[in-house]
Enzyme design. Structure first.
Site, mmCIF file in Angstrom:
data_model
loop_
_atom_site.group_PDB
_atom_site.id
_atom_site.type_symbol
_atom_site.label_atom_id
_atom_site.label_comp_id
_atom_site.label_asym_id
_atom_site.label_seq_id
_atom_site.Cartn_x
_atom_site.Cartn_y
_atom_site.Cartn_z
ATOM 1 N N GLU A 75 -5.518 2.530 20.220
ATOM 2 C CA GLU A 75 -6.730 2.969 19.556
ATOM 3 C C GLU A 75 -7.772 1.882 19.745
ATOM 4 O O GLU A 75 -7.505 0.698 19.486
ATOM 5 C CB GLU A 75 -6.506 3.200 18.057
ATOM 6 C CG GLU A 75 -5.800 4.487 17.722
ATOM 7 C CD GLU A 75 -5.680 4.712 16.222
ATOM 8 O OE1 GLU A 75 -6.106 3.828 15.446
ATOM 9 O OE2 GLU A 75 -5.162 5.758 15.816
ATOM 10 N N GLN B 258 3.872 3.299 13.802
ATOM 11 C CA GLN B 258 4.165 2.142 14.631
ATOM 12 C C GLN B 258 5.067 1.121 13.936
ATOM 13 O O GLN B 258 5.207 1.101 12.718
ATOM 14 C CB GLN B 258 2.861 1.469 15.068
ATOM 15 C CG GLN B 258 2.095 2.239 16.122
ATOM 16 C CD GLN B 258 1.179 3.294 15.544
ATOM 17 O OE1 GLN B 258 1.135 3.509 14.331
ATOM 18 N NE2 GLN B 258 0.442 3.970 16.409
ATOM 19 N N TYR C 101 -12.064 0.589 15.283
ATOM 20 C CA TYR C 101 -12.849 1.479 14.431
ATOM 21 C C TYR C 101 -14.193 0.864 14.045
ATOM 22 O O TYR C 101 -15.098 1.575 13.632
ATOM 23 C CB TYR C 101 -12.100 1.754 13.123
ATOM 24 C CG TYR C 101 -10.830 2.535 13.193
ATOM 25 C CD1 TYR C 101 -10.285 2.997 14.397
ATOM 26 C CD2 TYR C 101 -10.136 2.838 12.020
ATOM 27 C CE1 TYR C 101 -9.112 3.706 14.432
ATOM 28 C CE2 TYR C 101 -8.959 3.554 12.037
ATOM 29 C CZ TYR C 101 -8.443 3.993 13.240
ATOM 30 O OH TYR C 101 -7.275 4.698 13.249
#
Length: 633
Positions: A527, A182, A530
């Site tokens: 995403e 990215q 996490y």
């Protein structure tokens, strides 16, 4: 020719995937921001010899090639492991030819480095050789872990490249490698020869998570290789090699047919609905510096420069305030209020007071990944609801006191009546970060309140790793969840907002919230975070398990999304469940085309969108669940 001295490489320390901040003198100079300060008049700019500061290197065709190579090799050695550093660099080539068949010019590009030609057309700067990014091997001899997953923040633009790996070993000589992820763009390139977006010459696993190409022409099909997702916009090529999860083509001559989706997972739009190429520096025949500001266009296909100069306007460098990190916000705002455009030279600017763009058609252009860092909870940059304002090539970081936003376009809860669909506010290669090199806190990173805004490639990242020193939880994730806070990455309240290349990751509620009507997104990558410690930390107030990676508000009636993925990797607590990757209202004018979810190795997403689509979990790691169209035809 102007050159700068590149410092010698310095050691770096590592944490998780990423290296630490390089030792040595920092390039950061605090940007004083007292509202009571009297801003000094902005100095005149020499049109032939503008002062771009110590971190810009400009080569001419008369520069000895061994000097170019030595300078760029030293710069790469300094930056190759400098993921969390404060160094920023711009490298530019004046019109002319560099390298040759007998002696190709070959170099690599590291973190926070922009490499660009200074011609009005890509062919004005010709390089015979290789401009490359390789995998970084972050493990040990037993497990080298060679990947491109953290090869962020670099730019290659506005030149003609004839790829030539002569003199390298057999594998390296086989391609020009651009193994990136990215916040990396390739723009305005004319490439002869083979480009691989995967570095297949190192040990495995060779993963990559890019990326973006725009306004470029290739005579040989690029190799996608291991790239999980990629957007190619308004370009030309013979074909494309392969796909992993989500490869999107918009206005690309030679794009592959997508009728067999999801095998392969191609998404192809014949034309780009709204586009504007990124402004670029160039030197005219008289040796004067200018910025070309491309015009906005609709329903486009192919490169903008096929028939000559990219349509638009030329702004002389003398119409810019050339800022350094030592300049105060008061000085910058004074220049903007006096009608100047803003050129941010490479460096990190500590911003304790908002930089305000209020005038129509103002250009804010960053060189060498110039970075604005919020101080004291400030909103570093605000763009008024005015036609044609452009922000390009600028990164914005959260600070350790929560900011309500990092970039705000249009006034919150305001009456947005000054927008112009034919001349939209445009954000090109604008990147956001929360955490990583230091603690970061923000409510919403990018807030768009104005109508008729174009976002052309952005990465909005709440960092999943960094050097902040967190320890509690898996890889410090519990500390990270509590400390590096960010509610939403992107919130769109305006109507007729278009995004081409929207990458948003790891925020603590919905990563993207779309409240405006007639929104269009071409490629979305997300995403989920996490780091939620418990399911309770990742549950909505109404009891819904998890927050969708992309949410269109319930009262929206018209919206289009093309080529989108939500990925899950709940490494801190693999038992966490997310109900849906996407949430949209069931309205005839709301259409999702080619969307998917995938489990990267931990966590569960039960459905792709609104209860439709198969579950992804640790039983099908790496195998996406696809929905071709929602609602189904």
């Amino acid at each position: 020719m102007t050159t700068t001295t590149v410092p010698a490489p310095t050691p770096a320390r590592r944490r998780r995937w990423a290296p630490g901040i390089a030792a040595g003198a920092a390039l950061v100079t605090a940007l004083a921001a007292s509202t009571a300060a009297q801003a000094a008049p902005t100095p005149d700019v020499d049109p032939r010899h503008p002062d771009f500061g110590p971190n810009v290197t400009i080569f001419g065709p008369d520069t000895p090639q061994d000097e170019i190579e030595a300078t760029l090799d030293a710069l790469h050695a300094r930056q190759v492991d400098a993921e969390m550093s404060t160094d920023r660099y711009g490298v530019y080539f004046l019109p002319g030819s560099y390298g040759s068949v007998a002696d190709p010019l070959q170099f690599n590009v590291g973190y926070y480095t922009e490499v660009a030609g200074l011609g009005a057309q890509p062919g004005d700067v010709e390089i015979d050789g290789a401009i490359e990014v390789y995998n970084r091997c972050l493990g040990d001899d037993a497990n080298p872990n060679c990947i491109a997953l953290v090869n962020f923040w670099r730019t290659l633009a506005n030149l003609r490249l004839t790829t030539d790996g002569a003199g390298q070993d057999g594998c390296r000589a086989s391609a020009n490698f651009w193994a990136v992820s990215q916040a990396v763009s390739m723009r305005r390139l004319d490439v002869e020869g083979f480009v691989s977006l995967m570095d297949y010459c190192t040990a495995g696993p060779q993963y990559a998570s890019g990326g973006f190409i725009a306004d470029s022409r290739f005579d040989t099909a690029p190799l996608n290789g291991s790239q999980q997702q990629w957007l190619t916009r308004n370009s030309e090529m013979p074909s494309w090699s392969n796909a992993v999860w989500n490869q999107v083509f918009s206005g690309v001559v030679g794009a592959p047919d997508d009728s067999a989706f999801p095998d392969p997972p191609y998404t192809t739009l014949d034309e780009t609905p709204v586009s504007r190429e990124k402004p670029y520096l160039f030197v005219d025949d008289a040796g004067r510096y200018n910025v070309r500001v491309p015009a906005a266009r609709t329903a486009t296909r192919g490169v903008s420069w096929a028939d000559g100069l990219t349509p638009g306007r030329t702004v002389p460098i003398t119409d810019f305030f050339v800022a350094k990190p030592s300049d105060s916000v008061a000085t910058i705002n004074n220049a903007l209020s006096r009608g100047k455009n803003l050129l941010l030279t490479p460096g990190v600017y500590d911003v304790a007071q908002t930089i305000k763009v209020k005038r129509a058609d103002t250009v804010v252009l960053g060189m060498g990944h110039a970075t604005l860092t919020a101080v004291g909870g400030a909103v570093p940059l605000e763009v008024a609801d005015v036609p044609g304002a452009i922000v390009a090539g600028v990164s914005i970081d959260a600070g350790d006191v929560e900011s309500p936003a990092l970039l705000r376009v249009g006034k919150a809860h305001g009456n947005n009546h000054r927008s112009d669909a034919a001349n939209p506010v445009t954000l090109s290669d604008v990147y956001f970060r929360v955490g990583g090199p230091h603690v970061g806190k923000v409510d919403v990173a990018l807030e768009i309140n104005a109508d008729d805004v174009l976002v052309d490639h952005t990465w909005v990242w709440r960092g999943d790793h960094g050097v902040e020193g967190f320890t509690e939880g898996v890889n410090g994730d519990t500390d990270r969840w509590r400390t590096n806070t960010g509610r939403n990455g992107v919130v769109v309240n305006g109507d007729r907002v278009t995004a081409t290349g929207l990458f948003v990751e790891h925020f603590q509620e919905n990563n993207t919230v779309w409240n405006g009507e007639d929104g269009t997104v071409v490629l979305y990558q997300n995403e989920l975070p996490y780091d939620p410690p418990t399911q309770a930390d990742w549950t909505q107030p109404d009891g819904t398990l998890g927050w969708e990676g992309y949410k269109v508000a319930d009262d929206v009636r018209r919206h289009a999304l093309y080529g989108a993925g939500v990925y899950v990797f709940n490494q801190n607590n693999p038992s966490i469940v997310t109900e849906n990757g996407f949430s949209v209202p069931d309205a005839p004018g709301v259409r999702l085309h080619h969307v998917m979810t995938v489990n990267l190795s931990a966590g569960t997403v039960r459905h792709v969108v609104n209860g439709v689509g198969d579950q992804v979990d640790d039983t099908n790691t790496g195998t996406p669940s696809f929905v071709v169209d929602y609602p189904a035809p």
